[in-house]
Design a protein around this motif. Structure first.
Motif, mmCIF file in Angstrom:
data_model
loop_
_atom_site.group_PDB
_atom_site.id
_atom_site.type_symbol
_atom_site.label_atom_id
_atom_site.label_comp_id
_atom_site.label_asym_id
_atom_site.label_seq_id
_atom_site.Cartn_x
_atom_site.Cartn_y
_atom_site.Cartn_z
ATOM 1 N N ASP A 125 48.656 39.417 53.676
ATOM 2 C CA ASP A 125 49.856 39.797 52.930
ATOM 3 C C ASP A 125 51.081 39.080 53.491
ATOM 4 O O ASP A 125 51.888 38.511 52.744
ATOM 5 C CB ASP A 125 50.025 41.324 53.027
ATOM 6 N N ALA A 160 45.719 44.131 49.116
ATOM 7 C CA ALA A 160 45.091 45.394 48.723
ATOM 8 C C ALA A 160 43.638 45.171 48.314
ATOM 9 O O ALA A 160 42.759 45.989 48.622
ATOM 10 C CB ALA A 160 45.875 46.032 47.575
ATOM 11 N N SER A 161 43.378 44.077 47.635
ATOM 12 C CA SER A 161 42.003 43.756 47.237
ATOM 13 C C SER A 161 41.123 43.565 48.475
ATOM 14 O O SER A 161 39.975 44.032 48.514
ATOM 15 C CB SER A 161 41.987 42.488 46.385
ATOM 16 N N LEU A 162 41.660 42.896 49.491
ATOM 17 C CA LEU A 162 40.912 42.697 50.732
ATOM 18 C C LEU A 162 40.642 44.023 51.447
ATOM 19 O O LEU A 162 39.527 44.271 51.915
ATOM 20 C CB LEU A 162 41.681 41.771 51.666
ATOM 21 N N SER A 163 41.648 44.881 51.530
ATOM 22 C CA SER A 163 41.482 46.162 52.224
ATOM 23 C C SER A 163 40.406 47.014 51.571
ATOM 24 O O SER A 163 39.586 47.641 52.251
ATOM 25 C CB SER A 163 42.812 46.921 52.250
ATOM 26 N N LEU A 164 40.388 47.051 50.254
ATOM 27 C CA LEU A 164 39.373 47.830 49.533
ATOM 28 C C LEU A 164 37.982 47.231 49.752
ATOM 29 O O LEU A 164 36.995 47.966 49.910
ATOM 30 C CB LEU A 164 39.703 47.890 48.053
ATOM 31 N N PHE A 165 37.906 45.921 49.762
ATOM 32 C CA PHE A 165 36.621 45.263 50.013
ATOM 33 C C PHE A 165 36.105 45.623 51.404
ATOM 34 O O PHE A 165 34.923 45.953 51.585
ATOM 35 C CB PHE A 165 36.774 43.745 49.872
ATOM 36 N N ILE A 173 49.136 42.490 46.166
ATOM 37 C CA ILE A 173 47.953 42.522 45.296
ATOM 38 C C ILE A 173 46.740 41.912 46.008
ATOM 39 O O ILE A 173 45.640 42.475 46.013
ATOM 40 C CB ILE A 173 48.234 41.778 43.979
ATOM 41 N N ILE A 174 46.934 40.758 46.610
ATOM 42 C CA ILE A 174 45.821 40.083 47.288
ATOM 43 C C ILE A 174 45.362 40.884 48.508
ATOM 44 O O ILE A 174 44.164 41.080 48.739
ATOM 45 C CB ILE A 174 46.227 38.656 47.684
ATOM 46 N N LYS A 192 46.321 50.258 49.336
ATOM 47 C CA LYS A 192 46.013 49.430 50.514
ATOM 48 C C LYS A 192 46.226 50.207 51.810
ATOM 49 O O LYS A 192 45.381 50.163 52.719
ATOM 50 C CB LYS A 192 46.894 48.180 50.536
ATOM 51 N N VAL A 230 50.142 49.738 44.161
ATOM 52 C CA VAL A 230 49.167 48.828 44.766
ATOM 53 C C VAL A 230 49.185 48.952 46.289
ATOM 54 O O VAL A 230 48.141 49.097 46.938
ATOM 55 C CB VAL A 230 49.456 47.373 44.353
#
Length: 466
Positions: A394, A426-431, A423-424, A371, A367
C-alpha cells in the motif's frame, strides 16, 4: 476488569471488547485534532499548516510507540490466554525497560535533528519557525506517549478495553480546554498547543502506569517473575519490530508525500493538514477494531481455539465497515463543514484542497476497513511477514502513484494515490488471511509461550527418566 476473550459468543465478545477501543481511539485523535483545530481557529491557516507539517515527522515517533503497544499487547494476550501469569509479568517489565531505553535515544536524536528533518521535507519558510517550535516541545514529551501506549496495550491484552477509554476521555477533553487556555487566553501561539499536549499526556501516562502496576499485582503467579528476560525481549521483538518498521515506513512514505504537497504552497499544506486529521480519525478508529481483533486472536491462539478466530472475522468486519460507512457519509455530505472547522480565516484555496481530498478518499474507507481486520488476525497469529507485505505494498503504491500523477493532475493526482494503494493492499491481506485459515491459524509453540526455567527442568527430567 480483566476479561477472558476465549469464552462466550465470539461476535458478542468481540463487539463488547472493541467498542470501548473505538471510543478510546476517538479521544486519542482528539489530541491531534485539538492542536490543529485550536491553531487554525485562534491563530490562522499558517499555524494550522505548521502543526500539520510537524505532525508528519511526529508520526515516526508515534509509529515506535504504536509498535511497542502492539508487540506488548499481542504477547501479553497470548500468555493471558494460556494462563502463564509469571511470563506475562516479565513480558510487561521487559517491554517497559527496553522501550524506555530506546525511546530516550530516539528522543535525543529527534531534538538534535529536528531542524534538519524540517528542511528535508521542504517546509515553507513562512511556517518553519512555528513548525520547529511545535516539534521540539512534542518530542520533549515523547516518553509520556511511549509509556502510555505500552500501558494501554497491556490493558487491552488483559481484555480490559474500558480503562484506556476512561483515561483518554478525561485527558483528551482536558487537553482541549488547556489548548484553548494557552492559545486564546495566554497568547502562547503554536507553542501553547504543544505544551498542552505535553502536560496532559504526562499526567495520563503516570496514572495509567500506576493502574497497570496495581493490576499486575492482582494476577496470581507460581514463581517470582524476573524484571527482565532476553527470551521475553526476543518474543516481543518478533511482533514489535515488524510493527514499528511497518508504521515507520508508512511515516516515511507520508513524509515523502508531505514533501510533494509542500511544493504546491501553504494553502495546499493547510488544506491537507485539516483533511488528513479527519482522514486519520477514520483510519485510526477502524485500526482500533483491528487491534482488538489482534488481541482477540492472540488470546484464542494462546488457548488453542482456532475456530473462534474464524468466527470473529465476520463480526470484526461488520463492526469496522459500519464505522467506516458512517465516516464516509459524514465527509461526503458535510466535507466543507468539517474542513471549515479548521480553516476559519477565509482561505478558500486551502478549504478546496481539503474538501477535494475527502471526496476522493472517503468512499474507499470500506475497503481499508476490511484490510485492517484481516491484518489484525495476521498480527494475532504472528504472521508478521504477510502483514508487512500487504501494508508496505500500500505504501509503495501510494508514494509512486503520488509522484507520477501529481505531474499531470496536481493535488488531485496525489489524492488518488490513497484509494489505489488501499484496493491492492486489501486484496493481498484477504488472500493472506485465507492462506493462514487453511493452516487453522497454527502458531509454532515457541511463538506462543516460551518455557519457564521450571518447565525446562521438568522436561529434561522426563527425558532422562525415559
Amino acid at each position: 476488569m480483566n476479561k477472558d476473550l476465549t469464552v462466550g459468543k465470539p461476535a458478542s465478545v468481540l463487539w463488547q471488547y472493541s467498542l470501548p477501543l473505538f471510543g478510546s481511539i476517538l479521544f486519542q485523535q482528539l489530541y491531534n485534532i485539538a492542536d490543529s483545530f485550536v491553531a487554525g481557529r485562534w491563530i490562522g491557516t499558517s499555524a494550522l499548516a505548521a502543526v500539520g507539517n510537524s505532525y508528519e515527522i511526529t508520526l515516526i515517533y508515534i509509529a515506535f510507540a504504536f509498535g511497542c503497544n502492539i508487540g506488548t499487547s499481542v504477547v501479553v494476550a497470548r500468555h493471558f490466554g494460556s494462563k502463564n501469569y509469571s511470563r506475562l509479568k516479565t513480558t510487561v517489565t521487559t517491554s517497559l525497560i527496553a522501550s524506555v531505553v530506546i525511546g530516550l535515544l530516539m528522543m535525543g536524536m529527534g531534538l538534535i535533528g529536528a531542524d534538519f528533518l524540517l528542511r528535508l521535507i521542504q517546509t515553507p519558510a513562512e511556517i518553519f519557525g512555528d513548525s520547529l517550535e511545535y516539534l521540539l516541545i512534542y518530542l520533549g514529551g515523547f516518553l509520556f506517549l511511549l509509556v502510555y501506549n505500552i500501558a494501554t496495550g497491556i490493558f487491552s491484552a488483559l481484555g480490559d478495553s474500558r480503562t484506556p477509554f476512561y483515561f483518554l476521555a478525561v485527558s483528551s477533553v482536558t487537553n482541549v480546554f488547556v489548548d484553548i487556555l494557552f492559545v486564546a487566553q495566554f497568547q502562547m501561539g503554536v507553542a501553547g498547543v504543544a505544551w498542552a499536549t505535553f502536560l496532559c499526556q504526562g499526567i495520563a501516562a503516570a496514572l495509567a502506569l500506576g493502574v497497570v502496576i496495581k493490576r499486575l499485582k492482582s494476577l496470581p503467579e507460581s514463581e517470582k517473575a524476573p524484571w527482565f528476560s532476553a527470551d521475553c525481549l526476543k518474543e516481543l521483538s518478533l511482533i514489535a519490530i515488524p510493527s514499528i518498521l511497518q508504521q515507520g515506513f508508512i511515516s516515511v512514505g507520508n513524509i515523502m508525500i508531505q514533501s510533494m504537497i509542500n511544493g504546491f504552497g501553504m494553502a495546499a499544506v493547510g488544506g491537507y493538514s485539516a483533511a488528513v486529521k479527519l482522514n486519520n480519525m477514520t483510519i485510526t478508529s477502524v485500526t482500533a477494531i483491528g487491534n482488538g481483533m489482534s488481541n482477540y486472536t492472540a488470546q484464542n491462539a494462546g488457548a488453542g481455539l482456532p475456530e473462534r478466530i474464524e468466527a470473529g472475522l465476520s463480526a470484526g468486519i461488520k463492526l469496522a465497515v459500519g464505522i467506516a460507512f458512517v465516516f464516509t457519509g459524514l465527509y461526503l455530505l458535510a466535507g466543507p463543514v468539517f474542513v471549515g472547522l479548521f480553516i476559519t480565516d477565509g482561505n478558500q484555496a486551502a478549504l478546496s484542497a481539503g474538501v477535494l481530498f475527502l471526496r476522493i478518499v472517503s468512499p474507499f474507507y470500506l475497503v481499508i476497513a476490511v484490510k485492517l481486520i484481516a491484518d489484525g488476525i495476521l498480527r494475532g497469529v504472528n504472521r508478521m511477514k504477510l502483514f508487512m507485505s500487504a501494508t508496505l505494498t500500500d505504501l509503495v503504491i501510494r508514494v509512486v502513484c503520488a509522484a507520477i500523477f501529481s505531474r499531470g493532475l496536481g493535488l488531485t493526482g496525489i489524492w488518488l494515490s490513497w484509494p489505489i494503494g488501499w484496493i491492492i493492499a486489501a486484496s493481498l491481506s484477504l488472500f493472506f488471511y485465507h492462506a493462514v485459515k487453511q493452516q487453522r491459524f497454527d502458531i509454532p509453540p515457541t511463538d506462543i509461550r516460551l518455557e519457564t526455567a521450571e518447565e525446562a527442568a521438568q522436561a529434561q527430567w522426563v527425558q532422562r527418566e525415559a
